[in-house]
Every structure is written in structure tokens, then in C-alpha cells.
Design an enzyme around this catalytic site. Structure first.
Site, PDB file in Angstrom:
ATOM      1  N   ASP A 121      -7.772  -2.201   4.147  1.00 34.67           N
ATOM      2  CA  ASP A 121      -6.424  -1.836   4.580  1.00 34.67           C
ATOM      3  C   ASP A 121      -6.290  -1.836   6.102  1.00 34.67           C
ATOM      4  O   ASP A 121      -5.618  -0.988   6.679  1.00 34.67           O
ATOM      5  CB  ASP A 121      -6.049  -0.435   4.056  1.00 34.67           C
ATOM      6  CG  ASP A 121      -6.141  -0.346   2.553  1.00 34.67           C
ATOM      7  OD1 ASP A 121      -6.162  -1.403   1.906  1.00 34.67           O
ATOM      8  OD2 ASP A 121      -6.192   0.773   2.033  1.00 34.67           O
TER       9      ASP A 121
ATOM     10  N   HIS B  54       0.840  -1.188   0.000  1.00 32.30           N
ATOM     11  CA  HIS B  54       0.000   0.000   0.000  1.00 32.30           C
ATOM     12  C   HIS B  54       0.879   1.244   0.000  1.00 32.30           C
ATOM     13  O   HIS B  54       1.734   1.394   0.877  1.00 32.30           O
ATOM     14  CB  HIS B  54      -0.913   0.020   1.233  1.00 32.30           C
ATOM     15  CG  HIS B  54      -2.042   0.990   1.116  1.00 32.30           C
ATOM     16  ND1 HIS B  54      -1.873   2.348   1.207  1.00 32.30           N
ATOM     17  CD2 HIS B  54      -3.368   0.803   0.890  1.00 32.30           C
ATOM     18  CE1 HIS B  54      -3.032   2.952   1.054  1.00 32.30           C
ATOM     19  NE2 HIS B  54      -3.960   2.037   0.860  1.00 32.30           N
TER      20      HIS B  54
ATOM     21  N   CYS C 178      46.652  28.447 -18.968  1.00 29.86           N
ATOM     22  CA  CYS C 178      46.965  27.620 -17.800  1.00 29.86           C
ATOM     23  C   CYS C 178      48.129  26.675 -18.038  1.00 29.86           C
ATOM     24  O   CYS C 178      48.853  26.330 -17.107  1.00 29.86           O
ATOM     25  CB  CYS C 178      45.725  26.832 -17.371  1.00 29.86           C
ATOM     26  SG  CYS C 178      45.019  25.821 -18.691  1.00 29.86           S
TER      27      CYS C 178
END
Length: 891
Positions: A145, A113, A701
Site C-alpha cells: 500500500d 483501499h 379539527c
């Protein structure tokens, strides 16, 4: 155990598969009848040869029925296989199963559920604004349920969660695992039976359409909870313009973010709604707002809420014979004898898988007609679908026009159109509070334009948009090949605009135009083309988590990647990092350098025009201390890529660790050694040695930070370099004869002056240069130092400018020069010049650097991984490795 699976849907099918993997015998499978000739996913297992008896029972054989009817054979008896059962497993099963079926197996029956019992409905969690959700596996009894709890799992409920998002994120994947775990506990005799408490139980019935009408006398949060709790079934509705309109896709919004829109009167609401380009803005009685994305009318037609006043206003277009080729429904709806204009795709039995198939079929017939699944859901009749396809193909689909507030300049024999706002969720927007700053042209020191200055709230909006684009939008569901097509289209647009991009790069960063055209822009285009090809080729067998598959493709991206880039190659650094992120399926929030934002926001415009979904790419000009820091700290950012100084890289790495241990890749400073032996090709060594230092004004770089020249050729090499330096033309980067443009910004220029002054104080010989050029702009002379000793500051620290540092080494002392070259905390790049291949290989193997150039320099390639060691950082840009490291399981 011998098990019967009773239920339906993909969830039931996954439970079935996992139970089989656990070694259980599935004696029977019971599901709903075929609908319009199509079996439920669970029913597709009817002919699975894995059953011991070679058969399974489904209602599609007309022998048994469930969900509203008793499970019985035609003779009224239970199936003969039932006496041999140990357990009934019921994923998503109805309460109408007779007790003789539920109780018959040895262990009875268990039911999954999707809520935390005793709160009995999944939508109730959202309607009531619960902070926790989850699922329960319980023992079935004769109530609704009400049986004892066997196992529960919970999850957090986010403010804008819907039934669908919770289901996809938690209830489905974890629910399958939980159901299988429950069976395992039963088999081991360890399954608990915990009675459900009556106190606090609600057991609310399933919402019905009549009960789902919206009460407008509530706060915005309560309205949002009501709409999302009823989404998708039965759908929260209200009377609008005399008809029942159902609202879908609700989210809460900040009061200050609601855009202008067309008012829409809604009876009972505290104030009119606003139909905006983002959707329908609604207001609670507290004055706060929520946004609804989709609307559905009584006849079942669904539209985007933003299109409310335009729905139904377009007349049908006449189709050409070629356009009639879109009639592809017949091959999908094989159960329908004749497709009519009024034929409804879903009422004819089509399911979600058929939607995917339809979208792909259309793409095969017309690759330029980029459909999404939502297009099918919003055009369910054949006529509407065909009209939508043809309008898209003709460019008449009424898509929201991209609004760009350009700054235009007539420069470089063209009109350059530059966006200057933030780019968030597919729109150019002002920063919070309208804050701006001026970006400066380094050639003359004048302002180019005012650029929006991002604030922390803007970062949060961009990250939220990027996250939603993956989790809720089409990007996260997009086929890898379609991602590749989009990236290719973006590369095409960049190529169409390459002269404009190079011009913007020149005036914003000082890059020489011809270099910008070839490298800054040219390599950026190559990078996107390269990674477009990787989209469907990232394979699991080379990754660390081989148990996850998604149609043969890796589906485990970081989702939101933050990118912080420097000012030396504004567009190329964007491309190196963004292309790999997109190829791997991530979404991106990128902060360009504050001093060079313009090509990044121009890129955003091109990405939008290429068709990238909203939120996939977000660009935030702003300060590192504010925007960069927030990205480092943000909990929803899972990967951060940074290129910049070692000092800032360390700070970012610390912030990423403290925030959420997000992965980080760093490309930091360098002091790259270039070793030139006496047996080199002198002409080439001089030419490439010059390039190794002065390429892109030394703002590079991987620039050779220190040249080691063998003693026997030292003086000759220096003399040749000085001769070449005298030929270099310093000037306007847009002048085609210029070799050397301005430094990027004033602060960097001042640091270069200080750097050279330090070298002179330490006793190095300043051969030439070392000064600021006395003219408007930020120009610095190409500079040469000799007699540089290992202990000197300029021998150890990066200049990041046009400063050549030369040291000599004694002939034959290869190992000694290697020791000196490696005696640095940096390890980004290096180089060696020699005609002796054995010497070249010997030196290359022993240089501690991520890249070693042999008899060349600066020759990077999009297919070659790029990155450094030691305090030059870690992680790779470019190449296959770069694409793989954009996944959570990457190397």
C-alpha cells in the site's frame, strides 16, 4: 478501455458492473477459487455474455489463482489476453500479485483501499479513535500500500461506528463510485500520481488474534475503540471463566443508564462486568462504561451477551414430526451429502445470501416463527438451529419478558391495565430524575395516575434508539412483507384489546365510550390494517428518484420520524401518522398530548407484544415546549408530523427549518364552512349539521365552524336544531346513553367560556347554551349562535368545542356565499347540502378546502388522503399519498 478486474466480494462485483455501464471492456475477471462449490460474487460473472471475447478468466476454472499465489496459467505464462490490457483494477485485492502482472497493462494497476493512506489499516482508524475515515484509490507498486495516491474520499467517524457501519454507510457505496471515477480520470488522462508522504505513515500490519487481547487498564473509550476496531476480524478477546471469549458490538453508554445486572468477574478489569438485559456492561479504569452485545466462545458458538449465564442451560427439546419440517438446510447446502446434527452452516460453504434464504424458507413453513439473520449467525450448527426454531415456535425461546408497571382500575365492567412510563428502545422506563405528572379524568376532575414526564435526555435516548433500530437493527433490513405481517399482528392485538383501549380513551380524553369504540379505536385498527397492505406496494415509478432500486421496492425512508399529536383523538391521530411511517420503513418517536397520554403508552405495550423490534416505536409523554421542541430541533430526526394549532405549527415549521431543514407535515386549525341550500333533504341536513358541529364534543379539527343556511329555510333549520339539542344527554362518557361527554381539560373549558362571551359582546344571538355545566368535571353545554356577521371573532376563529355558528345567505346568491365561505385563512374541510347535483359539483370545485363533503359530513376513510390548504397546513394523512410522503423522495 480494456480492463482486467482482479479481486473478490460483492464490492468487486459492483465495481465490475459499474465499469461495464461506463462502456469499458472487461477482458478478464480474476478471483479466488470456488469454496465448497460456491463461486465468489465476482466469479459469478464468468459466463457474462458482455465480454467481447465471450469469456473471462476466474480461478474457478482452475486456470489461474490469486491471493497468495502468482497469477499464472498452467504453462507458467501470463494469459494471452494480457498484452491487450489498458488497466488492472483491483478492488480489495491482496498484495501478492506479481509485479509483471501489475506493470504489464498500459496504465499499470490501481487498488482500492478502505482507509485514508498513509494510515494503512481500516481497523486502525477505529482503534485509535480517529474522527475521520475514508478510502484511497492508489497506483500499485512493489510495496505494501505504498504506491502514489490517485483519489481519496473521507467521512466522519461516529463514536459508536464499527467497521461494518462505516463500510455500509460510506466505504461500500462511495468506494464503488470512487473506483469507477478513478478509472474515468485515467481514461481522460487526468489521473494524478501523488506520492505518499513518509511522515506520519504507520503501515500497521493486519491485526492477528494473538495481538487482539484486551488490555483492561484503559479508559472505557479506549476499550470501546479496541473492541470495535477488531470487530469482526480478528475479534478482541479476554479470559473469562477460564476460556477465551471474544467481544463484539461495542457501544459507549452513559454512566447513569447502566441497569442492574449479574456480576461477571473478568481478570484484569478494574471492576466486574454486569450481564444486563441489554448486554454486557464493561468498565474502564476511568469508571465509565461501554456495552457489548455479543460474545463468542472458543468453539465458535456466538451468543447474545445478555444470555451469558443462560447459555447452554436449556436441555434439548424433543421434536414432533411436524417440527422436523424445519430441516431445510439440504436444499441450500446442496454440496453437503448428508446433514448431521453437527453440520455447521458456514463451514459447509454458506454465505450471507444463504442466510437470507434460510430465514425466508423457515417463514414459509411457519409464519409465526419470526427469525432474524442474527439467529442463524448465533446458531450455526444444524442441531442448535433446529432447537432455536422449535423453541421460538413453542414460545420457549427465552426472549426477554416485557416488564410493565401497570396502574389497574376496575371500571366499565372490566379490569383496565394501563402502563404509565416512557417507552424507549423496547422498554418501559422512568423519565430522567423520576419526574412525573398527573393525568386527569375530565369526567370528574380526579387524577387517574402519575405518568412519567419526559426530559430532553429522554428524547435523545429515544431518537438514538430509533436511529439504531433502522441502521443497525433488524427493522432496516426487514423485508417489506414482513413489516406488513407485523403491522397486521399489531392491528389484531388492538382489536383484541379494543374495549380496554376505548375505556382508557373515555376516562383520559372524555370521549363517549361508544364513539371511542367505533371511531377512536375502530378507525385506528382499520388504519393499521390498510397501511399493512402498502408495505410492499410503494413503487418507484411514481416517485422523483427512479434511479434507486432495492429488490423492486423503495428503500429511501426518512429513518427517524417524529410525531406530535393532539388531545382530541389520542389513539386515532397516533394511528393515522404512525401506520404510514411504519409501512414506509421508518422508525418513530411519538409525543402524545400531555393531557391524554394513556392510549399511546398502551399502544406501545401492544406493539412490543406484537414483536416490533426494539427502538422502532418510542413513546414520550411530556410537554410540547420541552419534548416537542427537542424533536423539532434534533439533527437525527428527518421528518416531523404535527397535528395541532396553527400557532404551534408555525413555530414547529420554523424550528425544523433552522435545525436541519427536516421535512414537516402540518395538520392545523380549521374554520370549515358548511353550506345548506333550500333544496336539501331537511331531515338529513339537520341530522348531519348537528353531527358536523357536536361530533366528539366539537373537539374535531374538521368540525363545521360556520354553517351558511339559505334564508328561506333558516328559521325552520334553527328550530329543528334547537329541538334536537334539547334531546342531547350530557353525562358520564362510560354511560351508554350519553351523547355528549366532558371537554378534554380545564384550560380548554375556560377558553370555550371566553369564546362564547366574546360572541355575545359582538352582538351575535345566543340561542341556547354558552355556559359551563355546574357539576364535577369539565362539561360545557352544546351551544348555538345565530345572526353571526362575517366580521365577528366567532365567525373567523375556531372554537374547537360544541358551538354551532349559523349565518344566513340570500337565495340564489351562490357565488356570494362561496366568497364568504372562502374568506378565511383556513382550508381544512367543507360541506354542501343540496339535491341539485350540478350545484353540488359547482360549489365543491370552488370551495378552498382539502375535503368537501356532499350531503354528508365527517365521513373520512382510511383510503382517502386527508389534509388542508392555507393556514390549515400541508401534507396528507391516510391514503396512498400519506405512505409515499414518508419517503425522502415523496410528493
Amino acid at each position: 478501455m480494456k480492463i482486467a478486474v482482479i479481486g473478490q466480494s460483492l464490492f468487486g462485483q459492483e465495481v465490475y458492473k459499474e465499469l461495464r455501464k461506463e462502456g469499458h471492456t472487461i477482458v478478464g475477471v480474476f478471483t479466488i477459487p470456488d469454496k465448497d462449490g460456491k463461486a465468489d460474487p465476482l466469479g459469478q460473472n464468468r459466463s457474462d455474455p458482455g465480454h467481447d471475447e465471450g469469456k473471462c478468466f476466474t480461478t474457478s476454472s482452475q486456470d489461474f489463482m490469486i491471493l497468495g499465489c502468482r497469477i499464472k496459467s498452467r504453462e507458467g505464462n501470463l494469459p494471452k489476453e494480457f498484452p491487450r490490457l489498458n488497466l488492472n483494477v483491483m478492488p480489495f485485492c491482496s498484495q501478492f500479485i506479481p509485479m509483471e502482472v501489475i506493470d504489464h497493462p498500459k496504465h499499470g494497476s490501481i487498488i482500492y483501499h478502505p482507509s485514508l493512506l498513509p494510515l494503512s489499516s481500516r481497523p486502525r482508524t477505529l482503534i485509535h479513535g480517529d474522527k475521520k475515515g475514508g478510502f484511497t484509490v492508489f497506483w500499485a507498486d512493489d510495496g505494501l500500500d505504498t504506491g502514489p495516491v490517485l483519489l481519496q474520499r473521507e467521512c466522519d467517524v461516529e463514536p459508536n461506528d464499527t467497521v461494518n457501519t462505516i463500510y455500509k454507510r460510506f466505504l461500500f457505496p462511495e468506494g464503488v463510485k470512487g473506483t469507477v471515477e478513478a478509472v474515468r480520470l485515467i481514461a481522460q488522462g487526468k489521473a494524478p500520481r501523488i506520492p505518499q508522504p513518509e511522515e506520519g505513515a504507520t503501515y500497521e500490519c493486519i491485526q492477528k488474534k494473538d495481538n487482539a487481547k484486551i488490555d483492561w487498564n484503559q479508559s472505557a473509550e479506549a476499550l470501546h475503540n479496541w473492541i470495535r476496531g477488531n470487530d469482526k476480524v480478528p475479534g478482541a478477546w479476554a479470559e473469562v471463566d477460564g476460556q477465551k471469549v471474544t467481544f463484539y458490538g461495542s457501544s459507549l453508554v452513559d454512566n447513569g443508564t447502566t441497569a442492574n445486572g449479574q456480576p461477571l468477574d473478568i481478570p484484569g478489569a478494574s471492576r466486574p462486568g454486569l450481564v444486563t438485559k441489554s448486554g454486557l456492561v464493561l468498565f474502564g479504569n476511568d469508571g465509565k462504561a461501554l456495552l457489548v452485545k455479543n460474545l463468542q466462545f472458543e468453539d465458535g458458538k456466538m451468543i447474545a451477551a445478555a444470555q451469558y449465564f443462560r447459555s447452554g442451560s436449556s436441555a434439548a427439546v424433543e421434536l414432533t414430526e411436524e417440527e422436523k419440517a424445519f430441516a431445510v438446510w439440504q436444499s441450500i447446502l446442496t454440496n453437503v451429502a448428508q446433514i448431521e446434527d453437527s453440520t455447521d452452516f458456514f463451514k459447509s460453504g454458506a454465505a450471507s445470501m444463504d442466510v437470507v434464504r434460510l430465514v425466508e424458507e423457515v417463514k414459509l413453513r411457519a409464519s409465526s416463527c419470526q427469525l432474524q439473520n442474527e439467529d442463524v449467525y448465533m446458531n450455526t450448527s444444524f442441531q442448535d438451529f433446529i432447537q432455536m426454531c422449535v423453541r421460538k415456535l413453542r414460545g420457549e425461546d427465552d426472549e426477554e419478558e416485557l416488564v410493565v408497571d401497570y396502574v389497574e382500575k376496575n371500571i366499565n365492567n372490566m379490569t383496565v391495565k394501563m402502563p404509565h412510563q416512557l417507552f424507549i428502545n423496547g422498554e418501559f422506563v422512568d423519565a430522567e430524575g423520576g419526574k412525573t405528572y398527573k393525568t386527569i379524568n375530565p369526567t370528574d376532575g380526579t387524577a387517574i395516575c402519575d405518568v412519567s414526564l419526559a426530559q430532553i435526555s429522554d428524547v435523545d435516548k429515544a431518537v438514538a434508539a430509533a436511529k439504531e433500530a433502522f441502521e443497525e437493527g433488524e427493522w432496516g433490513k426487514m423485508n417489506p412483507r414482513d413489516r406488513g405481517r407485523l403491522i397486521h399482528k399489531l392491528a389484531d392485538l388492538m382489536e383484541e384489546h379494543q374495549e380496554e383501549l376505548a375505556t382508557i380513551e373515555a376516562i383520559d380524553s372524555g370521549a363517549v365510550y361508544t364513539l371511542a369504540l367505533k371511531t377512536h379505536v375502530g378507525m385506528s385498527i382499520q388504519t393499521f390494517r390498510y397501511f399493512a397492505g402498502w408495505c410492499d406496494k410503494i413503487q418507484w415509478e411514481k416517485l422523483q428518484r427512479p434511479h434507486f432500486y432495492f429488490q423492486g421496492q423503495c428503500h429511501c425512508s426518512y429513518v427517524v420520524c417524529a410525531i406530535v399529536i393532539p388531545w382530541n383523538y389520542p389513539l386515532m391521530m397516533l394511528a393515522w401518522k404512525t401506520a404510514a411511517c411504519l409501512a414506509a420503513g421508518n422508525t418513530v418517536v411519538l409525543k402524545p398530548a400531555q393531557v391524554t397520554p394513556l392510549t399511546a403508552v398502551k399502544f406501545a405495550e401492544l406493539a412490543a407484544r406484537a414483536g416490533f423490534p426494539k427502538g422502532v416505536i418510542n413513546i414520550l409523554p411530556g410537554s410540547g415546549s420541552l419534548v416537542g421542541q427537542r424533536l423539532s430541533d434534533h439533527p437525527d430526526v428527518r421528518k416531523l408530523g404535527f397535528t395541532g394549532s396553527t400557532e404551534i405549527g408555525k413555530h414547529i415549521m420554523k424550528s425544523c427549518a433552522v435545525s436541519n431543514v427536516k421535512k414537516v407535515s402540518l395538520e392545523l386549525g380549521g374554520k370549515s364552512p358548511l353550506i345548506i341550500f333550500s333544496d336539501c333533504d331537511m331531515d338529513k341536513a339537520v341530522r348531519m349539521g348537528m353531527s358536523s358541529v357536536f361530533f366528539n364534543k366539537g373537539e374535531n379539527c374538521i368540525a363545521a365552524g360556520r354553517l351558511f343556511v339559505e334564508e328561506s329555510i333558516h328559521d325552520q333549520f334553527v328550530k329543528r336544531v334547537v329541538e334536537e339539542m334539547k334531546k342531547m344527554r350530557i353525562g358520564d362518557p362510560l354511560d351508554r346513553s350519553t351523547d355528549h361527554g366532558p371537554q378534554n381539560h380545564k384550560a380548554h373549558l375556560d377558553k370555550l367560556v371566553e369564546y362564547c362571551q366574546t360572541g355575545v359582546k359582538e352582538g351575535a344571538t345566543l340561542v341556547c347554551g354558552g355556559k359551563q355545566v355546574q357539576r364535577p368535571g369539565f362539561f360545557f353545554e352544546p351551544t348555538l349562535f345565530t345572526d353571526v356577521q362575517d366580521h365577528m371573532y366567532i365567525a373567523q376563529e375556531e372554537s374547537f368545542g360544541p358551538v354551532m355558528i349559523i349565518s344566513k345567505f340570500k337565495s340564489g346568491e351562490v357565488d356570494d356565499v362561496l366568497r364568504r365561505a372562502n374568506a378565511t385563512e383556513y382550508g381544512l374541510a367543507s360541506g354542501v347540502f343540496t339535491r341539485d347535483i350540478s350545484k353540488a359539483l359547482y360549489v365543491s370545485e370552488r370551495l378552498n378546502a382539502g375535503t368537501v363533503f356532499v350531503n354528508t359530513y365527517n365521513k373520512t376513510d382510511v383510503a382517502a388522503p386527508f389534509g388542508g390548504f392555507k393556514q390549515s397546513g400541508f401534507g396528507k394523512d391516510l391514503g396512498e399519498q400519506s405512505c409515499r410522503t414518508k419517503f425522502t423522495s415523496g410528493v
